[in-house]
Scaffold this active site. Sequence first.
Site, mmCIF file in Angstrom:
data_model
loop_
_atom_site.group_PDB
_atom_site.id
_atom_site.type_symbol
_atom_site.label_atom_id
_atom_site.label_comp_id
_atom_site.label_asym_id
_atom_site.label_seq_id
_atom_site.Cartn_x
_atom_site.Cartn_y
_atom_site.Cartn_z
ATOM 1 C CD GLN A 95 -2.846 1.287 2.321
ATOM 2 O OE1 GLN A 95 -2.407 1.407 3.461
ATOM 3 N NE2 GLN A 95 -4.142 1.260 2.070
ATOM 4 C CE1 TYR A 139 -3.188 8.443 7.724
ATOM 5 C CE2 TYR A 139 -4.908 6.895 7.067
ATOM 6 C CZ TYR A 139 -4.020 7.375 8.032
ATOM 7 O OH TYR A 139 -3.982 6.816 9.269
ATOM 8 N NE ARG A 193 -8.357 -0.845 2.463
ATOM 9 C CZ ARG A 193 -8.325 -1.121 3.755
ATOM 10 N NH1 ARG A 193 -7.598 -0.398 4.576
ATOM 11 N NH2 ARG A 193 -9.000 -2.137 4.244
ATOM 12 N N GLY A 235 -8.571 -7.352 8.531
ATOM 13 C CA GLY A 235 -7.398 -6.783 9.151
ATOM 14 C C GLY A 235 -7.037 -7.532 10.415
HETATM 15 C C1 LIG Z 1 -3.309 -1.959 13.586
HETATM 16 C C2 LIG Z 1 -4.053 -1.481 12.382
HETATM 17 C C3 LIG Z 1 -3.391 -0.734 11.420
HETATM 18 C C4 LIG Z 1 -4.043 -0.318 10.257
HETATM 19 N N1 LIG Z 1 -3.336 0.329 9.282
HETATM 20 C C5 LIG Z 1 -3.900 0.573 8.077
HETATM 21 C C6 LIG Z 1 -3.116 1.007 6.971
HETATM 22 O O1 LIG Z 1 -1.888 1.123 7.040
HETATM 23 N N2 LIG Z 1 -3.769 1.269 5.807
HETATM 24 C C7 LIG Z 1 -5.125 1.103 5.683
HETATM 25 O O2 LIG Z 1 -5.665 1.357 4.604
HETATM 26 N N3 LIG Z 1 -5.882 0.642 6.707
HETATM 27 C C8 LIG Z 1 -5.294 0.341 7.876
HETATM 28 N N4 LIG Z 1 -6.039 -0.223 8.885
HETATM 29 C C9 LIG Z 1 -7.454 -0.577 8.632
HETATM 30 C C10 LIG Z 1 -7.545 -2.030 8.173
HETATM 31 O O3 LIG Z 1 -6.978 -2.204 6.894
HETATM 32 C C11 LIG Z 1 -9.018 -2.504 8.129
HETATM 33 O O4 LIG Z 1 -9.725 -1.692 7.231
HETATM 34 C C12 LIG Z 1 -9.672 -2.424 9.502
HETATM 35 O O5 LIG Z 1 -8.840 -3.028 10.485
HETATM 36 C C13 LIG Z 1 -11.055 -3.092 9.510
HETATM 37 O O6 LIG Z 1 -10.937 -4.466 9.210
HETATM 38 P P1 LIG Z 1 -11.070 -5.573 10.397
HETATM 39 O O7 LIG Z 1 -12.378 -5.277 11.073
HETATM 40 O O8 LIG Z 1 -11.017 -6.875 9.679
HETATM 41 O O9 LIG Z 1 -9.895 -5.344 11.320
HETATM 42 C C14 LIG Z 1 -5.409 -0.618 10.074
HETATM 43 C C15 LIG Z 1 -6.087 -1.341 11.061
HETATM 44 C C16 LIG Z 1 -5.421 -1.799 12.184
HETATM 45 C C17 LIG Z 1 -6.149 -2.646 13.185
#
Ligand SMILES: Cc1cc2nc3c(=O)[nH]c(=O)nc-3n(C[C@H](O)[C@H](O)[C@H](O)COP(=O)(O)O)c2cc1C
Length: 365
Positions: free
Chosen positions: A104, A183, A230, A322
Amino acid sequence: MTTNTKTPSLFQPADLGPLHLPNRLVMAPMTRTRAGADGVPQPIMATYYAQRAGAGLIIAEAATPNRVGQTYADIPAIYDARHVAGWRTVTEAVGAAGGRMFLQLQHGGRIGHPENSGLHPVAPSPIALPDTVHTASGHREAVVPRALTAEEIRQTVADFAAAARNAVDAGFAGVEVHGANGYLLHQFLAQGSNRRTDEYGGSVAGRIRFVVEVVRAVAAEIGAERVGLRVSPGFGGQGMAEGDTAEIYRALVAELAGDGLAYLHVVFADPEDTVFQEIRKSWPGVLIANPVLGWGQPLPEDGGRAAAERLLAAGADLISFGRGFLANPDLVERLRTGAVLNPVRDGLMYTGGAEGYIDYPTLAG
Ligand SMILES: Cc1cc2nc3c(=O)[nH]c(=O)nc-3n(C[C@H](O)[C@H](O)[C@H](O)COP(=O)(O)O)c2cc1C
């Protein structure tokens, strides 16, 4: 909504750009702040990602395409030869473990701090994030960003293209352009953060221009079939106020639909949401959906499997998770067999080090 009998299973293979995926589960990008202060990926990151190589696709965490785009301390970068070399050890480890990876690309825009990047943050307009920013010395009040000049916008677009080339040189199969979650690219899309009066602001056509230019420059550099985007329609965190959500994403999808991109990735996708439904109808390519599982709460007992299946039935091609992958290196196997998931240790997401990073057990131990 009726369930389509042709709905694929999460565990069926799928094609994605140049890749053949063994299943439809994607590891969503997650910032883990384990790179060095200079943005060079560390060996521990190779271990972490290789442990998760069972994912159909891993989208590696946000990496900054230039210095001013750096959001937080210790996030990785992808703008010089040291970053390429560091990432190469990660992609080689994942490849050796049988996995596939995109990277990403994220420019933070107003989400950044001079203490993190050494530079004053830039954004579409001089409107501060109405929040604090995490720095090495704790949470600090966000600064008012400087508005990018037209020349700086051109340079930023070029930086994304160069970063994508670096990512491919480092062994990634492709890149995901981060247009979500508040962002820089999202800041251009939204009325609340984009008050520009030049061709990059104003109307919907103006506000989507920067995103379209970045995606097209990256595609011209590495091939459209290696580029995903995204988006997070309606996201209101990080001080975001899109204003005309439906119109923004209708225009963006219409503009990019014919470009042959690898995928569009929708964050917090809800099959009942009309914007999601419209995106699915208008987007001719692969759609990755990241289900709403309840943010800040424990993962559902089924690991999100029911939510994933609802989205597949609503037309999503691939499902990203995630936190499920964060805490379960063998998430695919656990979902396939209905095994209990490891709980997420929330306090260790961004702490650095091995604890809460590479020590989550697999079913095998
Ligand atoms: C620790 C952490 C870091 C994340 N960093 C990013 C990131 O770098 N880029 C991004 O687009 N989303 C980031 N997210 C969002 C995740 O990609 C995802 O959309 C979010 O966790 C929801 O999915 P989940 O319910 O399966 O965790 C992050 C989420 C978590 C928990």
